[in-house]
Design a protein around this motif. Structure first.
Motif, short mmCIF file in Angstrom:
data_model
loop_
_atom_site.label_atom_id
_atom_site.label_comp_id
_atom_site.label_asym_id
_atom_site.label_seq_id
_atom_site.Cartn_x
_atom_site.Cartn_y
_atom_site.Cartn_z
N UNK A 1 0.86 -1.19 0.00
CA UNK A 1 0.00 0.00 0.00
C UNK A 1 0.89 1.23 0.00
N UNK A 2 0.94 1.91 -1.12
CA UNK A 2 1.80 3.08 -1.27
C UNK A 2 1.03 4.33 -0.83
N UNK A 3 1.53 5.08 0.16
CA UNK A 3 0.85 6.33 0.56
C UNK A 3 0.67 7.26 -0.63
N UNK A 4 -0.44 7.99 -0.64
CA UNK A 4 -0.77 8.83 -1.80
C UNK A 4 0.29 9.88 -2.09
N UNK A 5 0.95 10.38 -1.03
CA UNK A 5 1.96 11.42 -1.24
C UNK A 5 3.31 10.85 -1.70
N UNK A 6 3.36 9.51 -1.90
CA UNK A 6 4.62 8.88 -2.31
C UNK A 6 4.46 8.14 -3.65
N UNK A 7 3.42 8.49 -4.40
CA UNK A 7 3.12 7.69 -5.59
C UNK A 7 3.86 8.16 -6.85
N UNK A 8 5.04 8.71 -6.64
CA UNK A 8 5.91 9.02 -7.77
C UNK A 8 7.12 8.09 -7.77
N UNK A 9 6.93 6.91 -7.18
CA UNK A 9 8.04 5.96 -7.04
C UNK A 9 8.52 5.44 -8.39
N UNK A 10 9.80 5.11 -8.44
CA UNK A 10 10.38 4.35 -9.54
C UNK A 10 11.17 3.22 -8.91
N UNK A 11 10.52 2.05 -8.78
CA UNK A 11 11.08 0.96 -8.00
C UNK A 11 12.13 0.21 -8.81
N UNK A 12 13.38 0.26 -8.35
CA UNK A 12 14.47 -0.44 -9.02
C UNK A 12 14.75 -1.81 -8.40
N UNK B 1 5.33 -3.68 -16.58
CA UNK B 1 6.71 -3.17 -16.49
C UNK B 1 7.40 -3.61 -15.18
N UNK B 2 7.47 -4.91 -14.91
CA UNK B 2 8.16 -5.36 -13.69
C UNK B 2 9.65 -5.06 -13.79
N UNK B 3 10.24 -4.75 -12.67
CA UNK B 3 11.67 -4.43 -12.65
C UNK B 3 12.39 -5.20 -11.55
N UNK B 4 11.92 -5.02 -10.30
CA UNK B 4 12.54 -5.73 -9.18
C UNK B 4 11.81 -7.02 -8.86
N UNK B 5 12.56 -8.03 -8.41
CA UNK B 5 11.96 -9.31 -8.01
C UNK B 5 12.88 -9.97 -6.98
N UNK B 6 12.26 -10.66 -6.00
CA UNK B 6 13.05 -11.35 -4.99
C UNK B 6 12.23 -12.48 -4.40
N UNK C 1 7.90 -6.00 -8.37
CA UNK C 1 7.44 -4.63 -8.58
C UNK C 1 6.59 -4.57 -9.84
N UNK C 2 5.62 -3.64 -9.85
CA UNK C 2 4.74 -3.51 -11.01
C UNK C 2 4.13 -2.12 -11.03
N UNK D 1 3.70 3.05 -9.17
CA UNK D 1 4.35 1.76 -8.98
C UNK D 1 4.14 1.25 -7.57
N UNK D 2 4.02 -0.08 -7.46
CA UNK D 2 3.94 -0.76 -6.18
C UNK D 2 4.59 -2.12 -6.35
N UNK D 3 4.29 -3.06 -5.48
CA UNK D 3 4.82 -4.42 -5.61
C UNK D 3 3.78 -5.40 -5.13
N UNK D 4 3.71 -6.56 -5.80
CA UNK D 4 2.81 -7.65 -5.42
C UNK D 4 3.62 -8.70 -4.67
#
Length: 564
Positions: free
Chosen positions: A319-330, A531-536, A547-548, A557-560
């Motif tokens: 759950x990404x806070x609304x004020x942080x939704x400019x993320x670029x998850x690497x 556009x997935x980028x990170x995975x673990x 990430x997606x 961007x967020x992560x599942x």
């Protein structure tokens, strides 16, 4: 082959006698005349050998006749099959070339029921489909040639009609535009005719194989059939790719000849600088060809049961806070306590989330743009800083950077054994001992981006060339490339050694088998992956994070998080 003189008995020919051959022994790989065939059929060692008539033997395609059951290097019978190198081998080959190969199988087991396997029907269908696609494409292009011929005629008529209404002043302009028309028409026609000629040449090749296919299935040995299928597979794959490349390019786009006459020609004769222009406009191709199987290059390899069983189930999403939704998850990681971290390149921050996806806090902010992150041990993670040529060791609990490693190359991907860091950048990987800070440089890792570790081997993605690679400390073990893997970025492994790839360009997560032979798409755009980028993966718990990008009013961007 037993003899290069295929019309004569091999035994007699060796004695300088030219007796006509009537029988071919598939096991001895020798041609016999009637006299020599009798003792061969009565001998205890050879009476059960499978034979066929010389006439049927000569019906086999030349490349099938060249396939032998004996090793050319050691003159010994093939008894084993190396899955890693995808080739048969004799016992001497094992000692010379396959000492490190772990996937040796009995050749007899590999060749069981080859002719009756589904692969034969699939290859025959591939041949038929490729042949039909070529024929369809040729008919289409010939129709297009006829169409532009008509268009050319119409254009000439328009030009001639307009020319009648003006005086001799326009003679030169008329010739200019006719020359232009002829030039573009000739170029257009030449290009299409050349393409038709290329496709007709390929059709001849496919027709030859297709016409010989039934004879091959009737008379070839199992080994000949098996290796022959691979040769056919190579040809059909290349031809199918050739057609796909043509369709993806502009070869089948409809390029039409069109004349545009100047609107002021009749009223302002002396102001006109040209008679008009010849344009080639394009519309989408109406050609429809049969789609080829995307996994064609892999279908002779048996399915891996564990790979087929991998079906991730969604647990939660961050759950990404609304004020942080400019993320670029690497990068994103699962910690040992189940919490998650994500690495944001926009704000240069490391963010901590609970196991149920709730944002907890910002851990640390970096001065330079971060590229990748991995869990090390306890509450510590390593973060690479790309062009800064640095890697930071961060204590999550204490929210502080506790150690910095400076390298001679870019710091892109990072992976850890708990005591050692492996840091990739360009064509190099550096092994860093975190206890004493000593470095060891590993060369020969071309364009490696993100990396992961498993049982002493290094796994990496090659973003530029759409490859997944496996290395040990000194050499490349395997390289895998497949249409399902497009711009691979993040990489991780589960406890069984299956390799999970974030395939960013085609919005999917792909799993590659531990031997680098086969793959399966387990998550796609229909699962919400974009556009997935990170995975673990946490190997102990089987929890995976990816990430997606999602759309809820606005893209962010967020992560599942999944259970695998």
């Amino acid at each position: 082959m037993a003899s290069s003189v295929n019309n004569f008995c091999t035994i007699c020919h060796d004695d300088g006698i030219s007796n006509r051959a009537v029988t071919w022994c598939t096991e001895c790989e020798v041609l016999f005349c009637e006299d020599c065939a009798k003792p061969h059929s009565k001998s205890r060692l050879s009476k059960n050998h499978k034979t066929l008539s010389s006439e049927d033997y000569h019906k086999l395609p030349a490349f099938i006749q060249e396939i032998s059951s004996q090793c050319k290097d050691h003159k010994k019978k093939f008894e084993l099959y190396c899955s890693f190198h995808a080739c048969p081998c004799c016992v001497q080959c094992v000692s010379d070339k396959h000492q490190k190969c772990q996937n040796l199988k009995a050749l007899s087991d590999v060749l069981k029921q080859v002719k009756s396997s589904a692969s034969v029907q699939l290859f025959e269908k591939d041949l038929k489909d490729v042949k039909e696609n070529l024929e369809t494409a040729i008919r289409y292009m010939k129709t297009r040639i006829s169409t532009i011929n008509t268009q050319k005629t119409k254009a000439v008529e328009e030009i001639k009609y307009m020319r009648k209404s003006i005086n001799d002043y326009l003679n030169k302009l008329e010739q200019d535009i006719l020359i232009d028309l002829e030039s573009k028409y000739s170029k257009l026609k030449l290009n299409m005719a050349t393409l038709v000629q290329e496709m007709e040449q390929r059709t001849i090749q496919i027709n030859q194989i297709h016409n010989q296919f039934t004879k091959m299935t009737q008379h070839a040995t199992e080994l000949q059939m098996y290796i022959g299928l691979k040769e056919i597979e190579k040809t059909t794959s290349q031809t199918a790719k050739y057609i796909d490349d043509l369709q993806r390019g502009d070869n089948f786009i409809e390029k039409n000849l069109e004349v545009n006459i100047s609107s002021g020609l009749q009223s302002v004769l002396f102001d006109i600088k040209s008679f008009g222009e010849i344009a080639i406009n394009t519309t989408s191709s109406t050609l429809q060809i049969k789609a080829g199987r995307r996994d064609q290059a892999q279908h002779l390899i048996s399915k891996v049961p564990e790979l087929e069983e991998i079906k991730p189930s969604l647990l939660t999403r961050l759950t990404i806070p609304k004020d942080m939704r400019n993320l670029s998850i690497y990068a994103c990681c699962i910690l040992s306590d189940g919490k998650c971290i994500i690495l944001d390149s926009n704000t240069r921050q490391l963010l901590l989330f609970s196991s149920n996806g709730i944002f907890i806090r910002i851990v640390v902010t970096f001065e330079k743009v971060p590229f990748d992150a991995c869990f090390v041990r306890n509450n510590r993670v390593a973060v690479t800083l790309g062009i800064a040529k640095q890697t930071k060791l961060v204590d999550i609990k204490e929210k502080t950077i506790i150690q910095t490693f400076k390298l001679s190359h870019l710091c892109d991907g990072v992976a850890s054994t708990g005591e050692t860091l492996f840091i990739s950048g360009g064509d190099e990987i550096t092994r860093v001992n975190m206890n004493d800070g000593s470095h060891t440089l590993l060369y020969g890792r071309e364009n490696v981006g993100n990396i992961s570790l498993f049982q002493g081997n290094i796994y990496g993605t090659n973003f530029k060339n759409n490859k997944v690679c496996c290395y040990n400390s000194s050499e490349t073990l395997w390289i895998y490339q497949h249409l399902d893997i497009d711009n691979p970025v993040g990489i991780t492994l589960d406890k069984k050694g299956f390799v999970y790839i974030a395939s960013s360009k085609n919005n999917s997560v792909v799993v590659v088998s531990p031997d680098g032979k086969i793959c399966k798409t387990i998550l796609s755009e229909t699962d919400g992956i974009k556009r997935p980028y990170g995975i673990d993966i946490n190997k102990e718990t089987g929890i995976m994070i990816v990430s997606t990008n999602i759309s809820e009013n606005t893209d962010y961007e967020t992560a599942f998080v999944y259970k695998i």
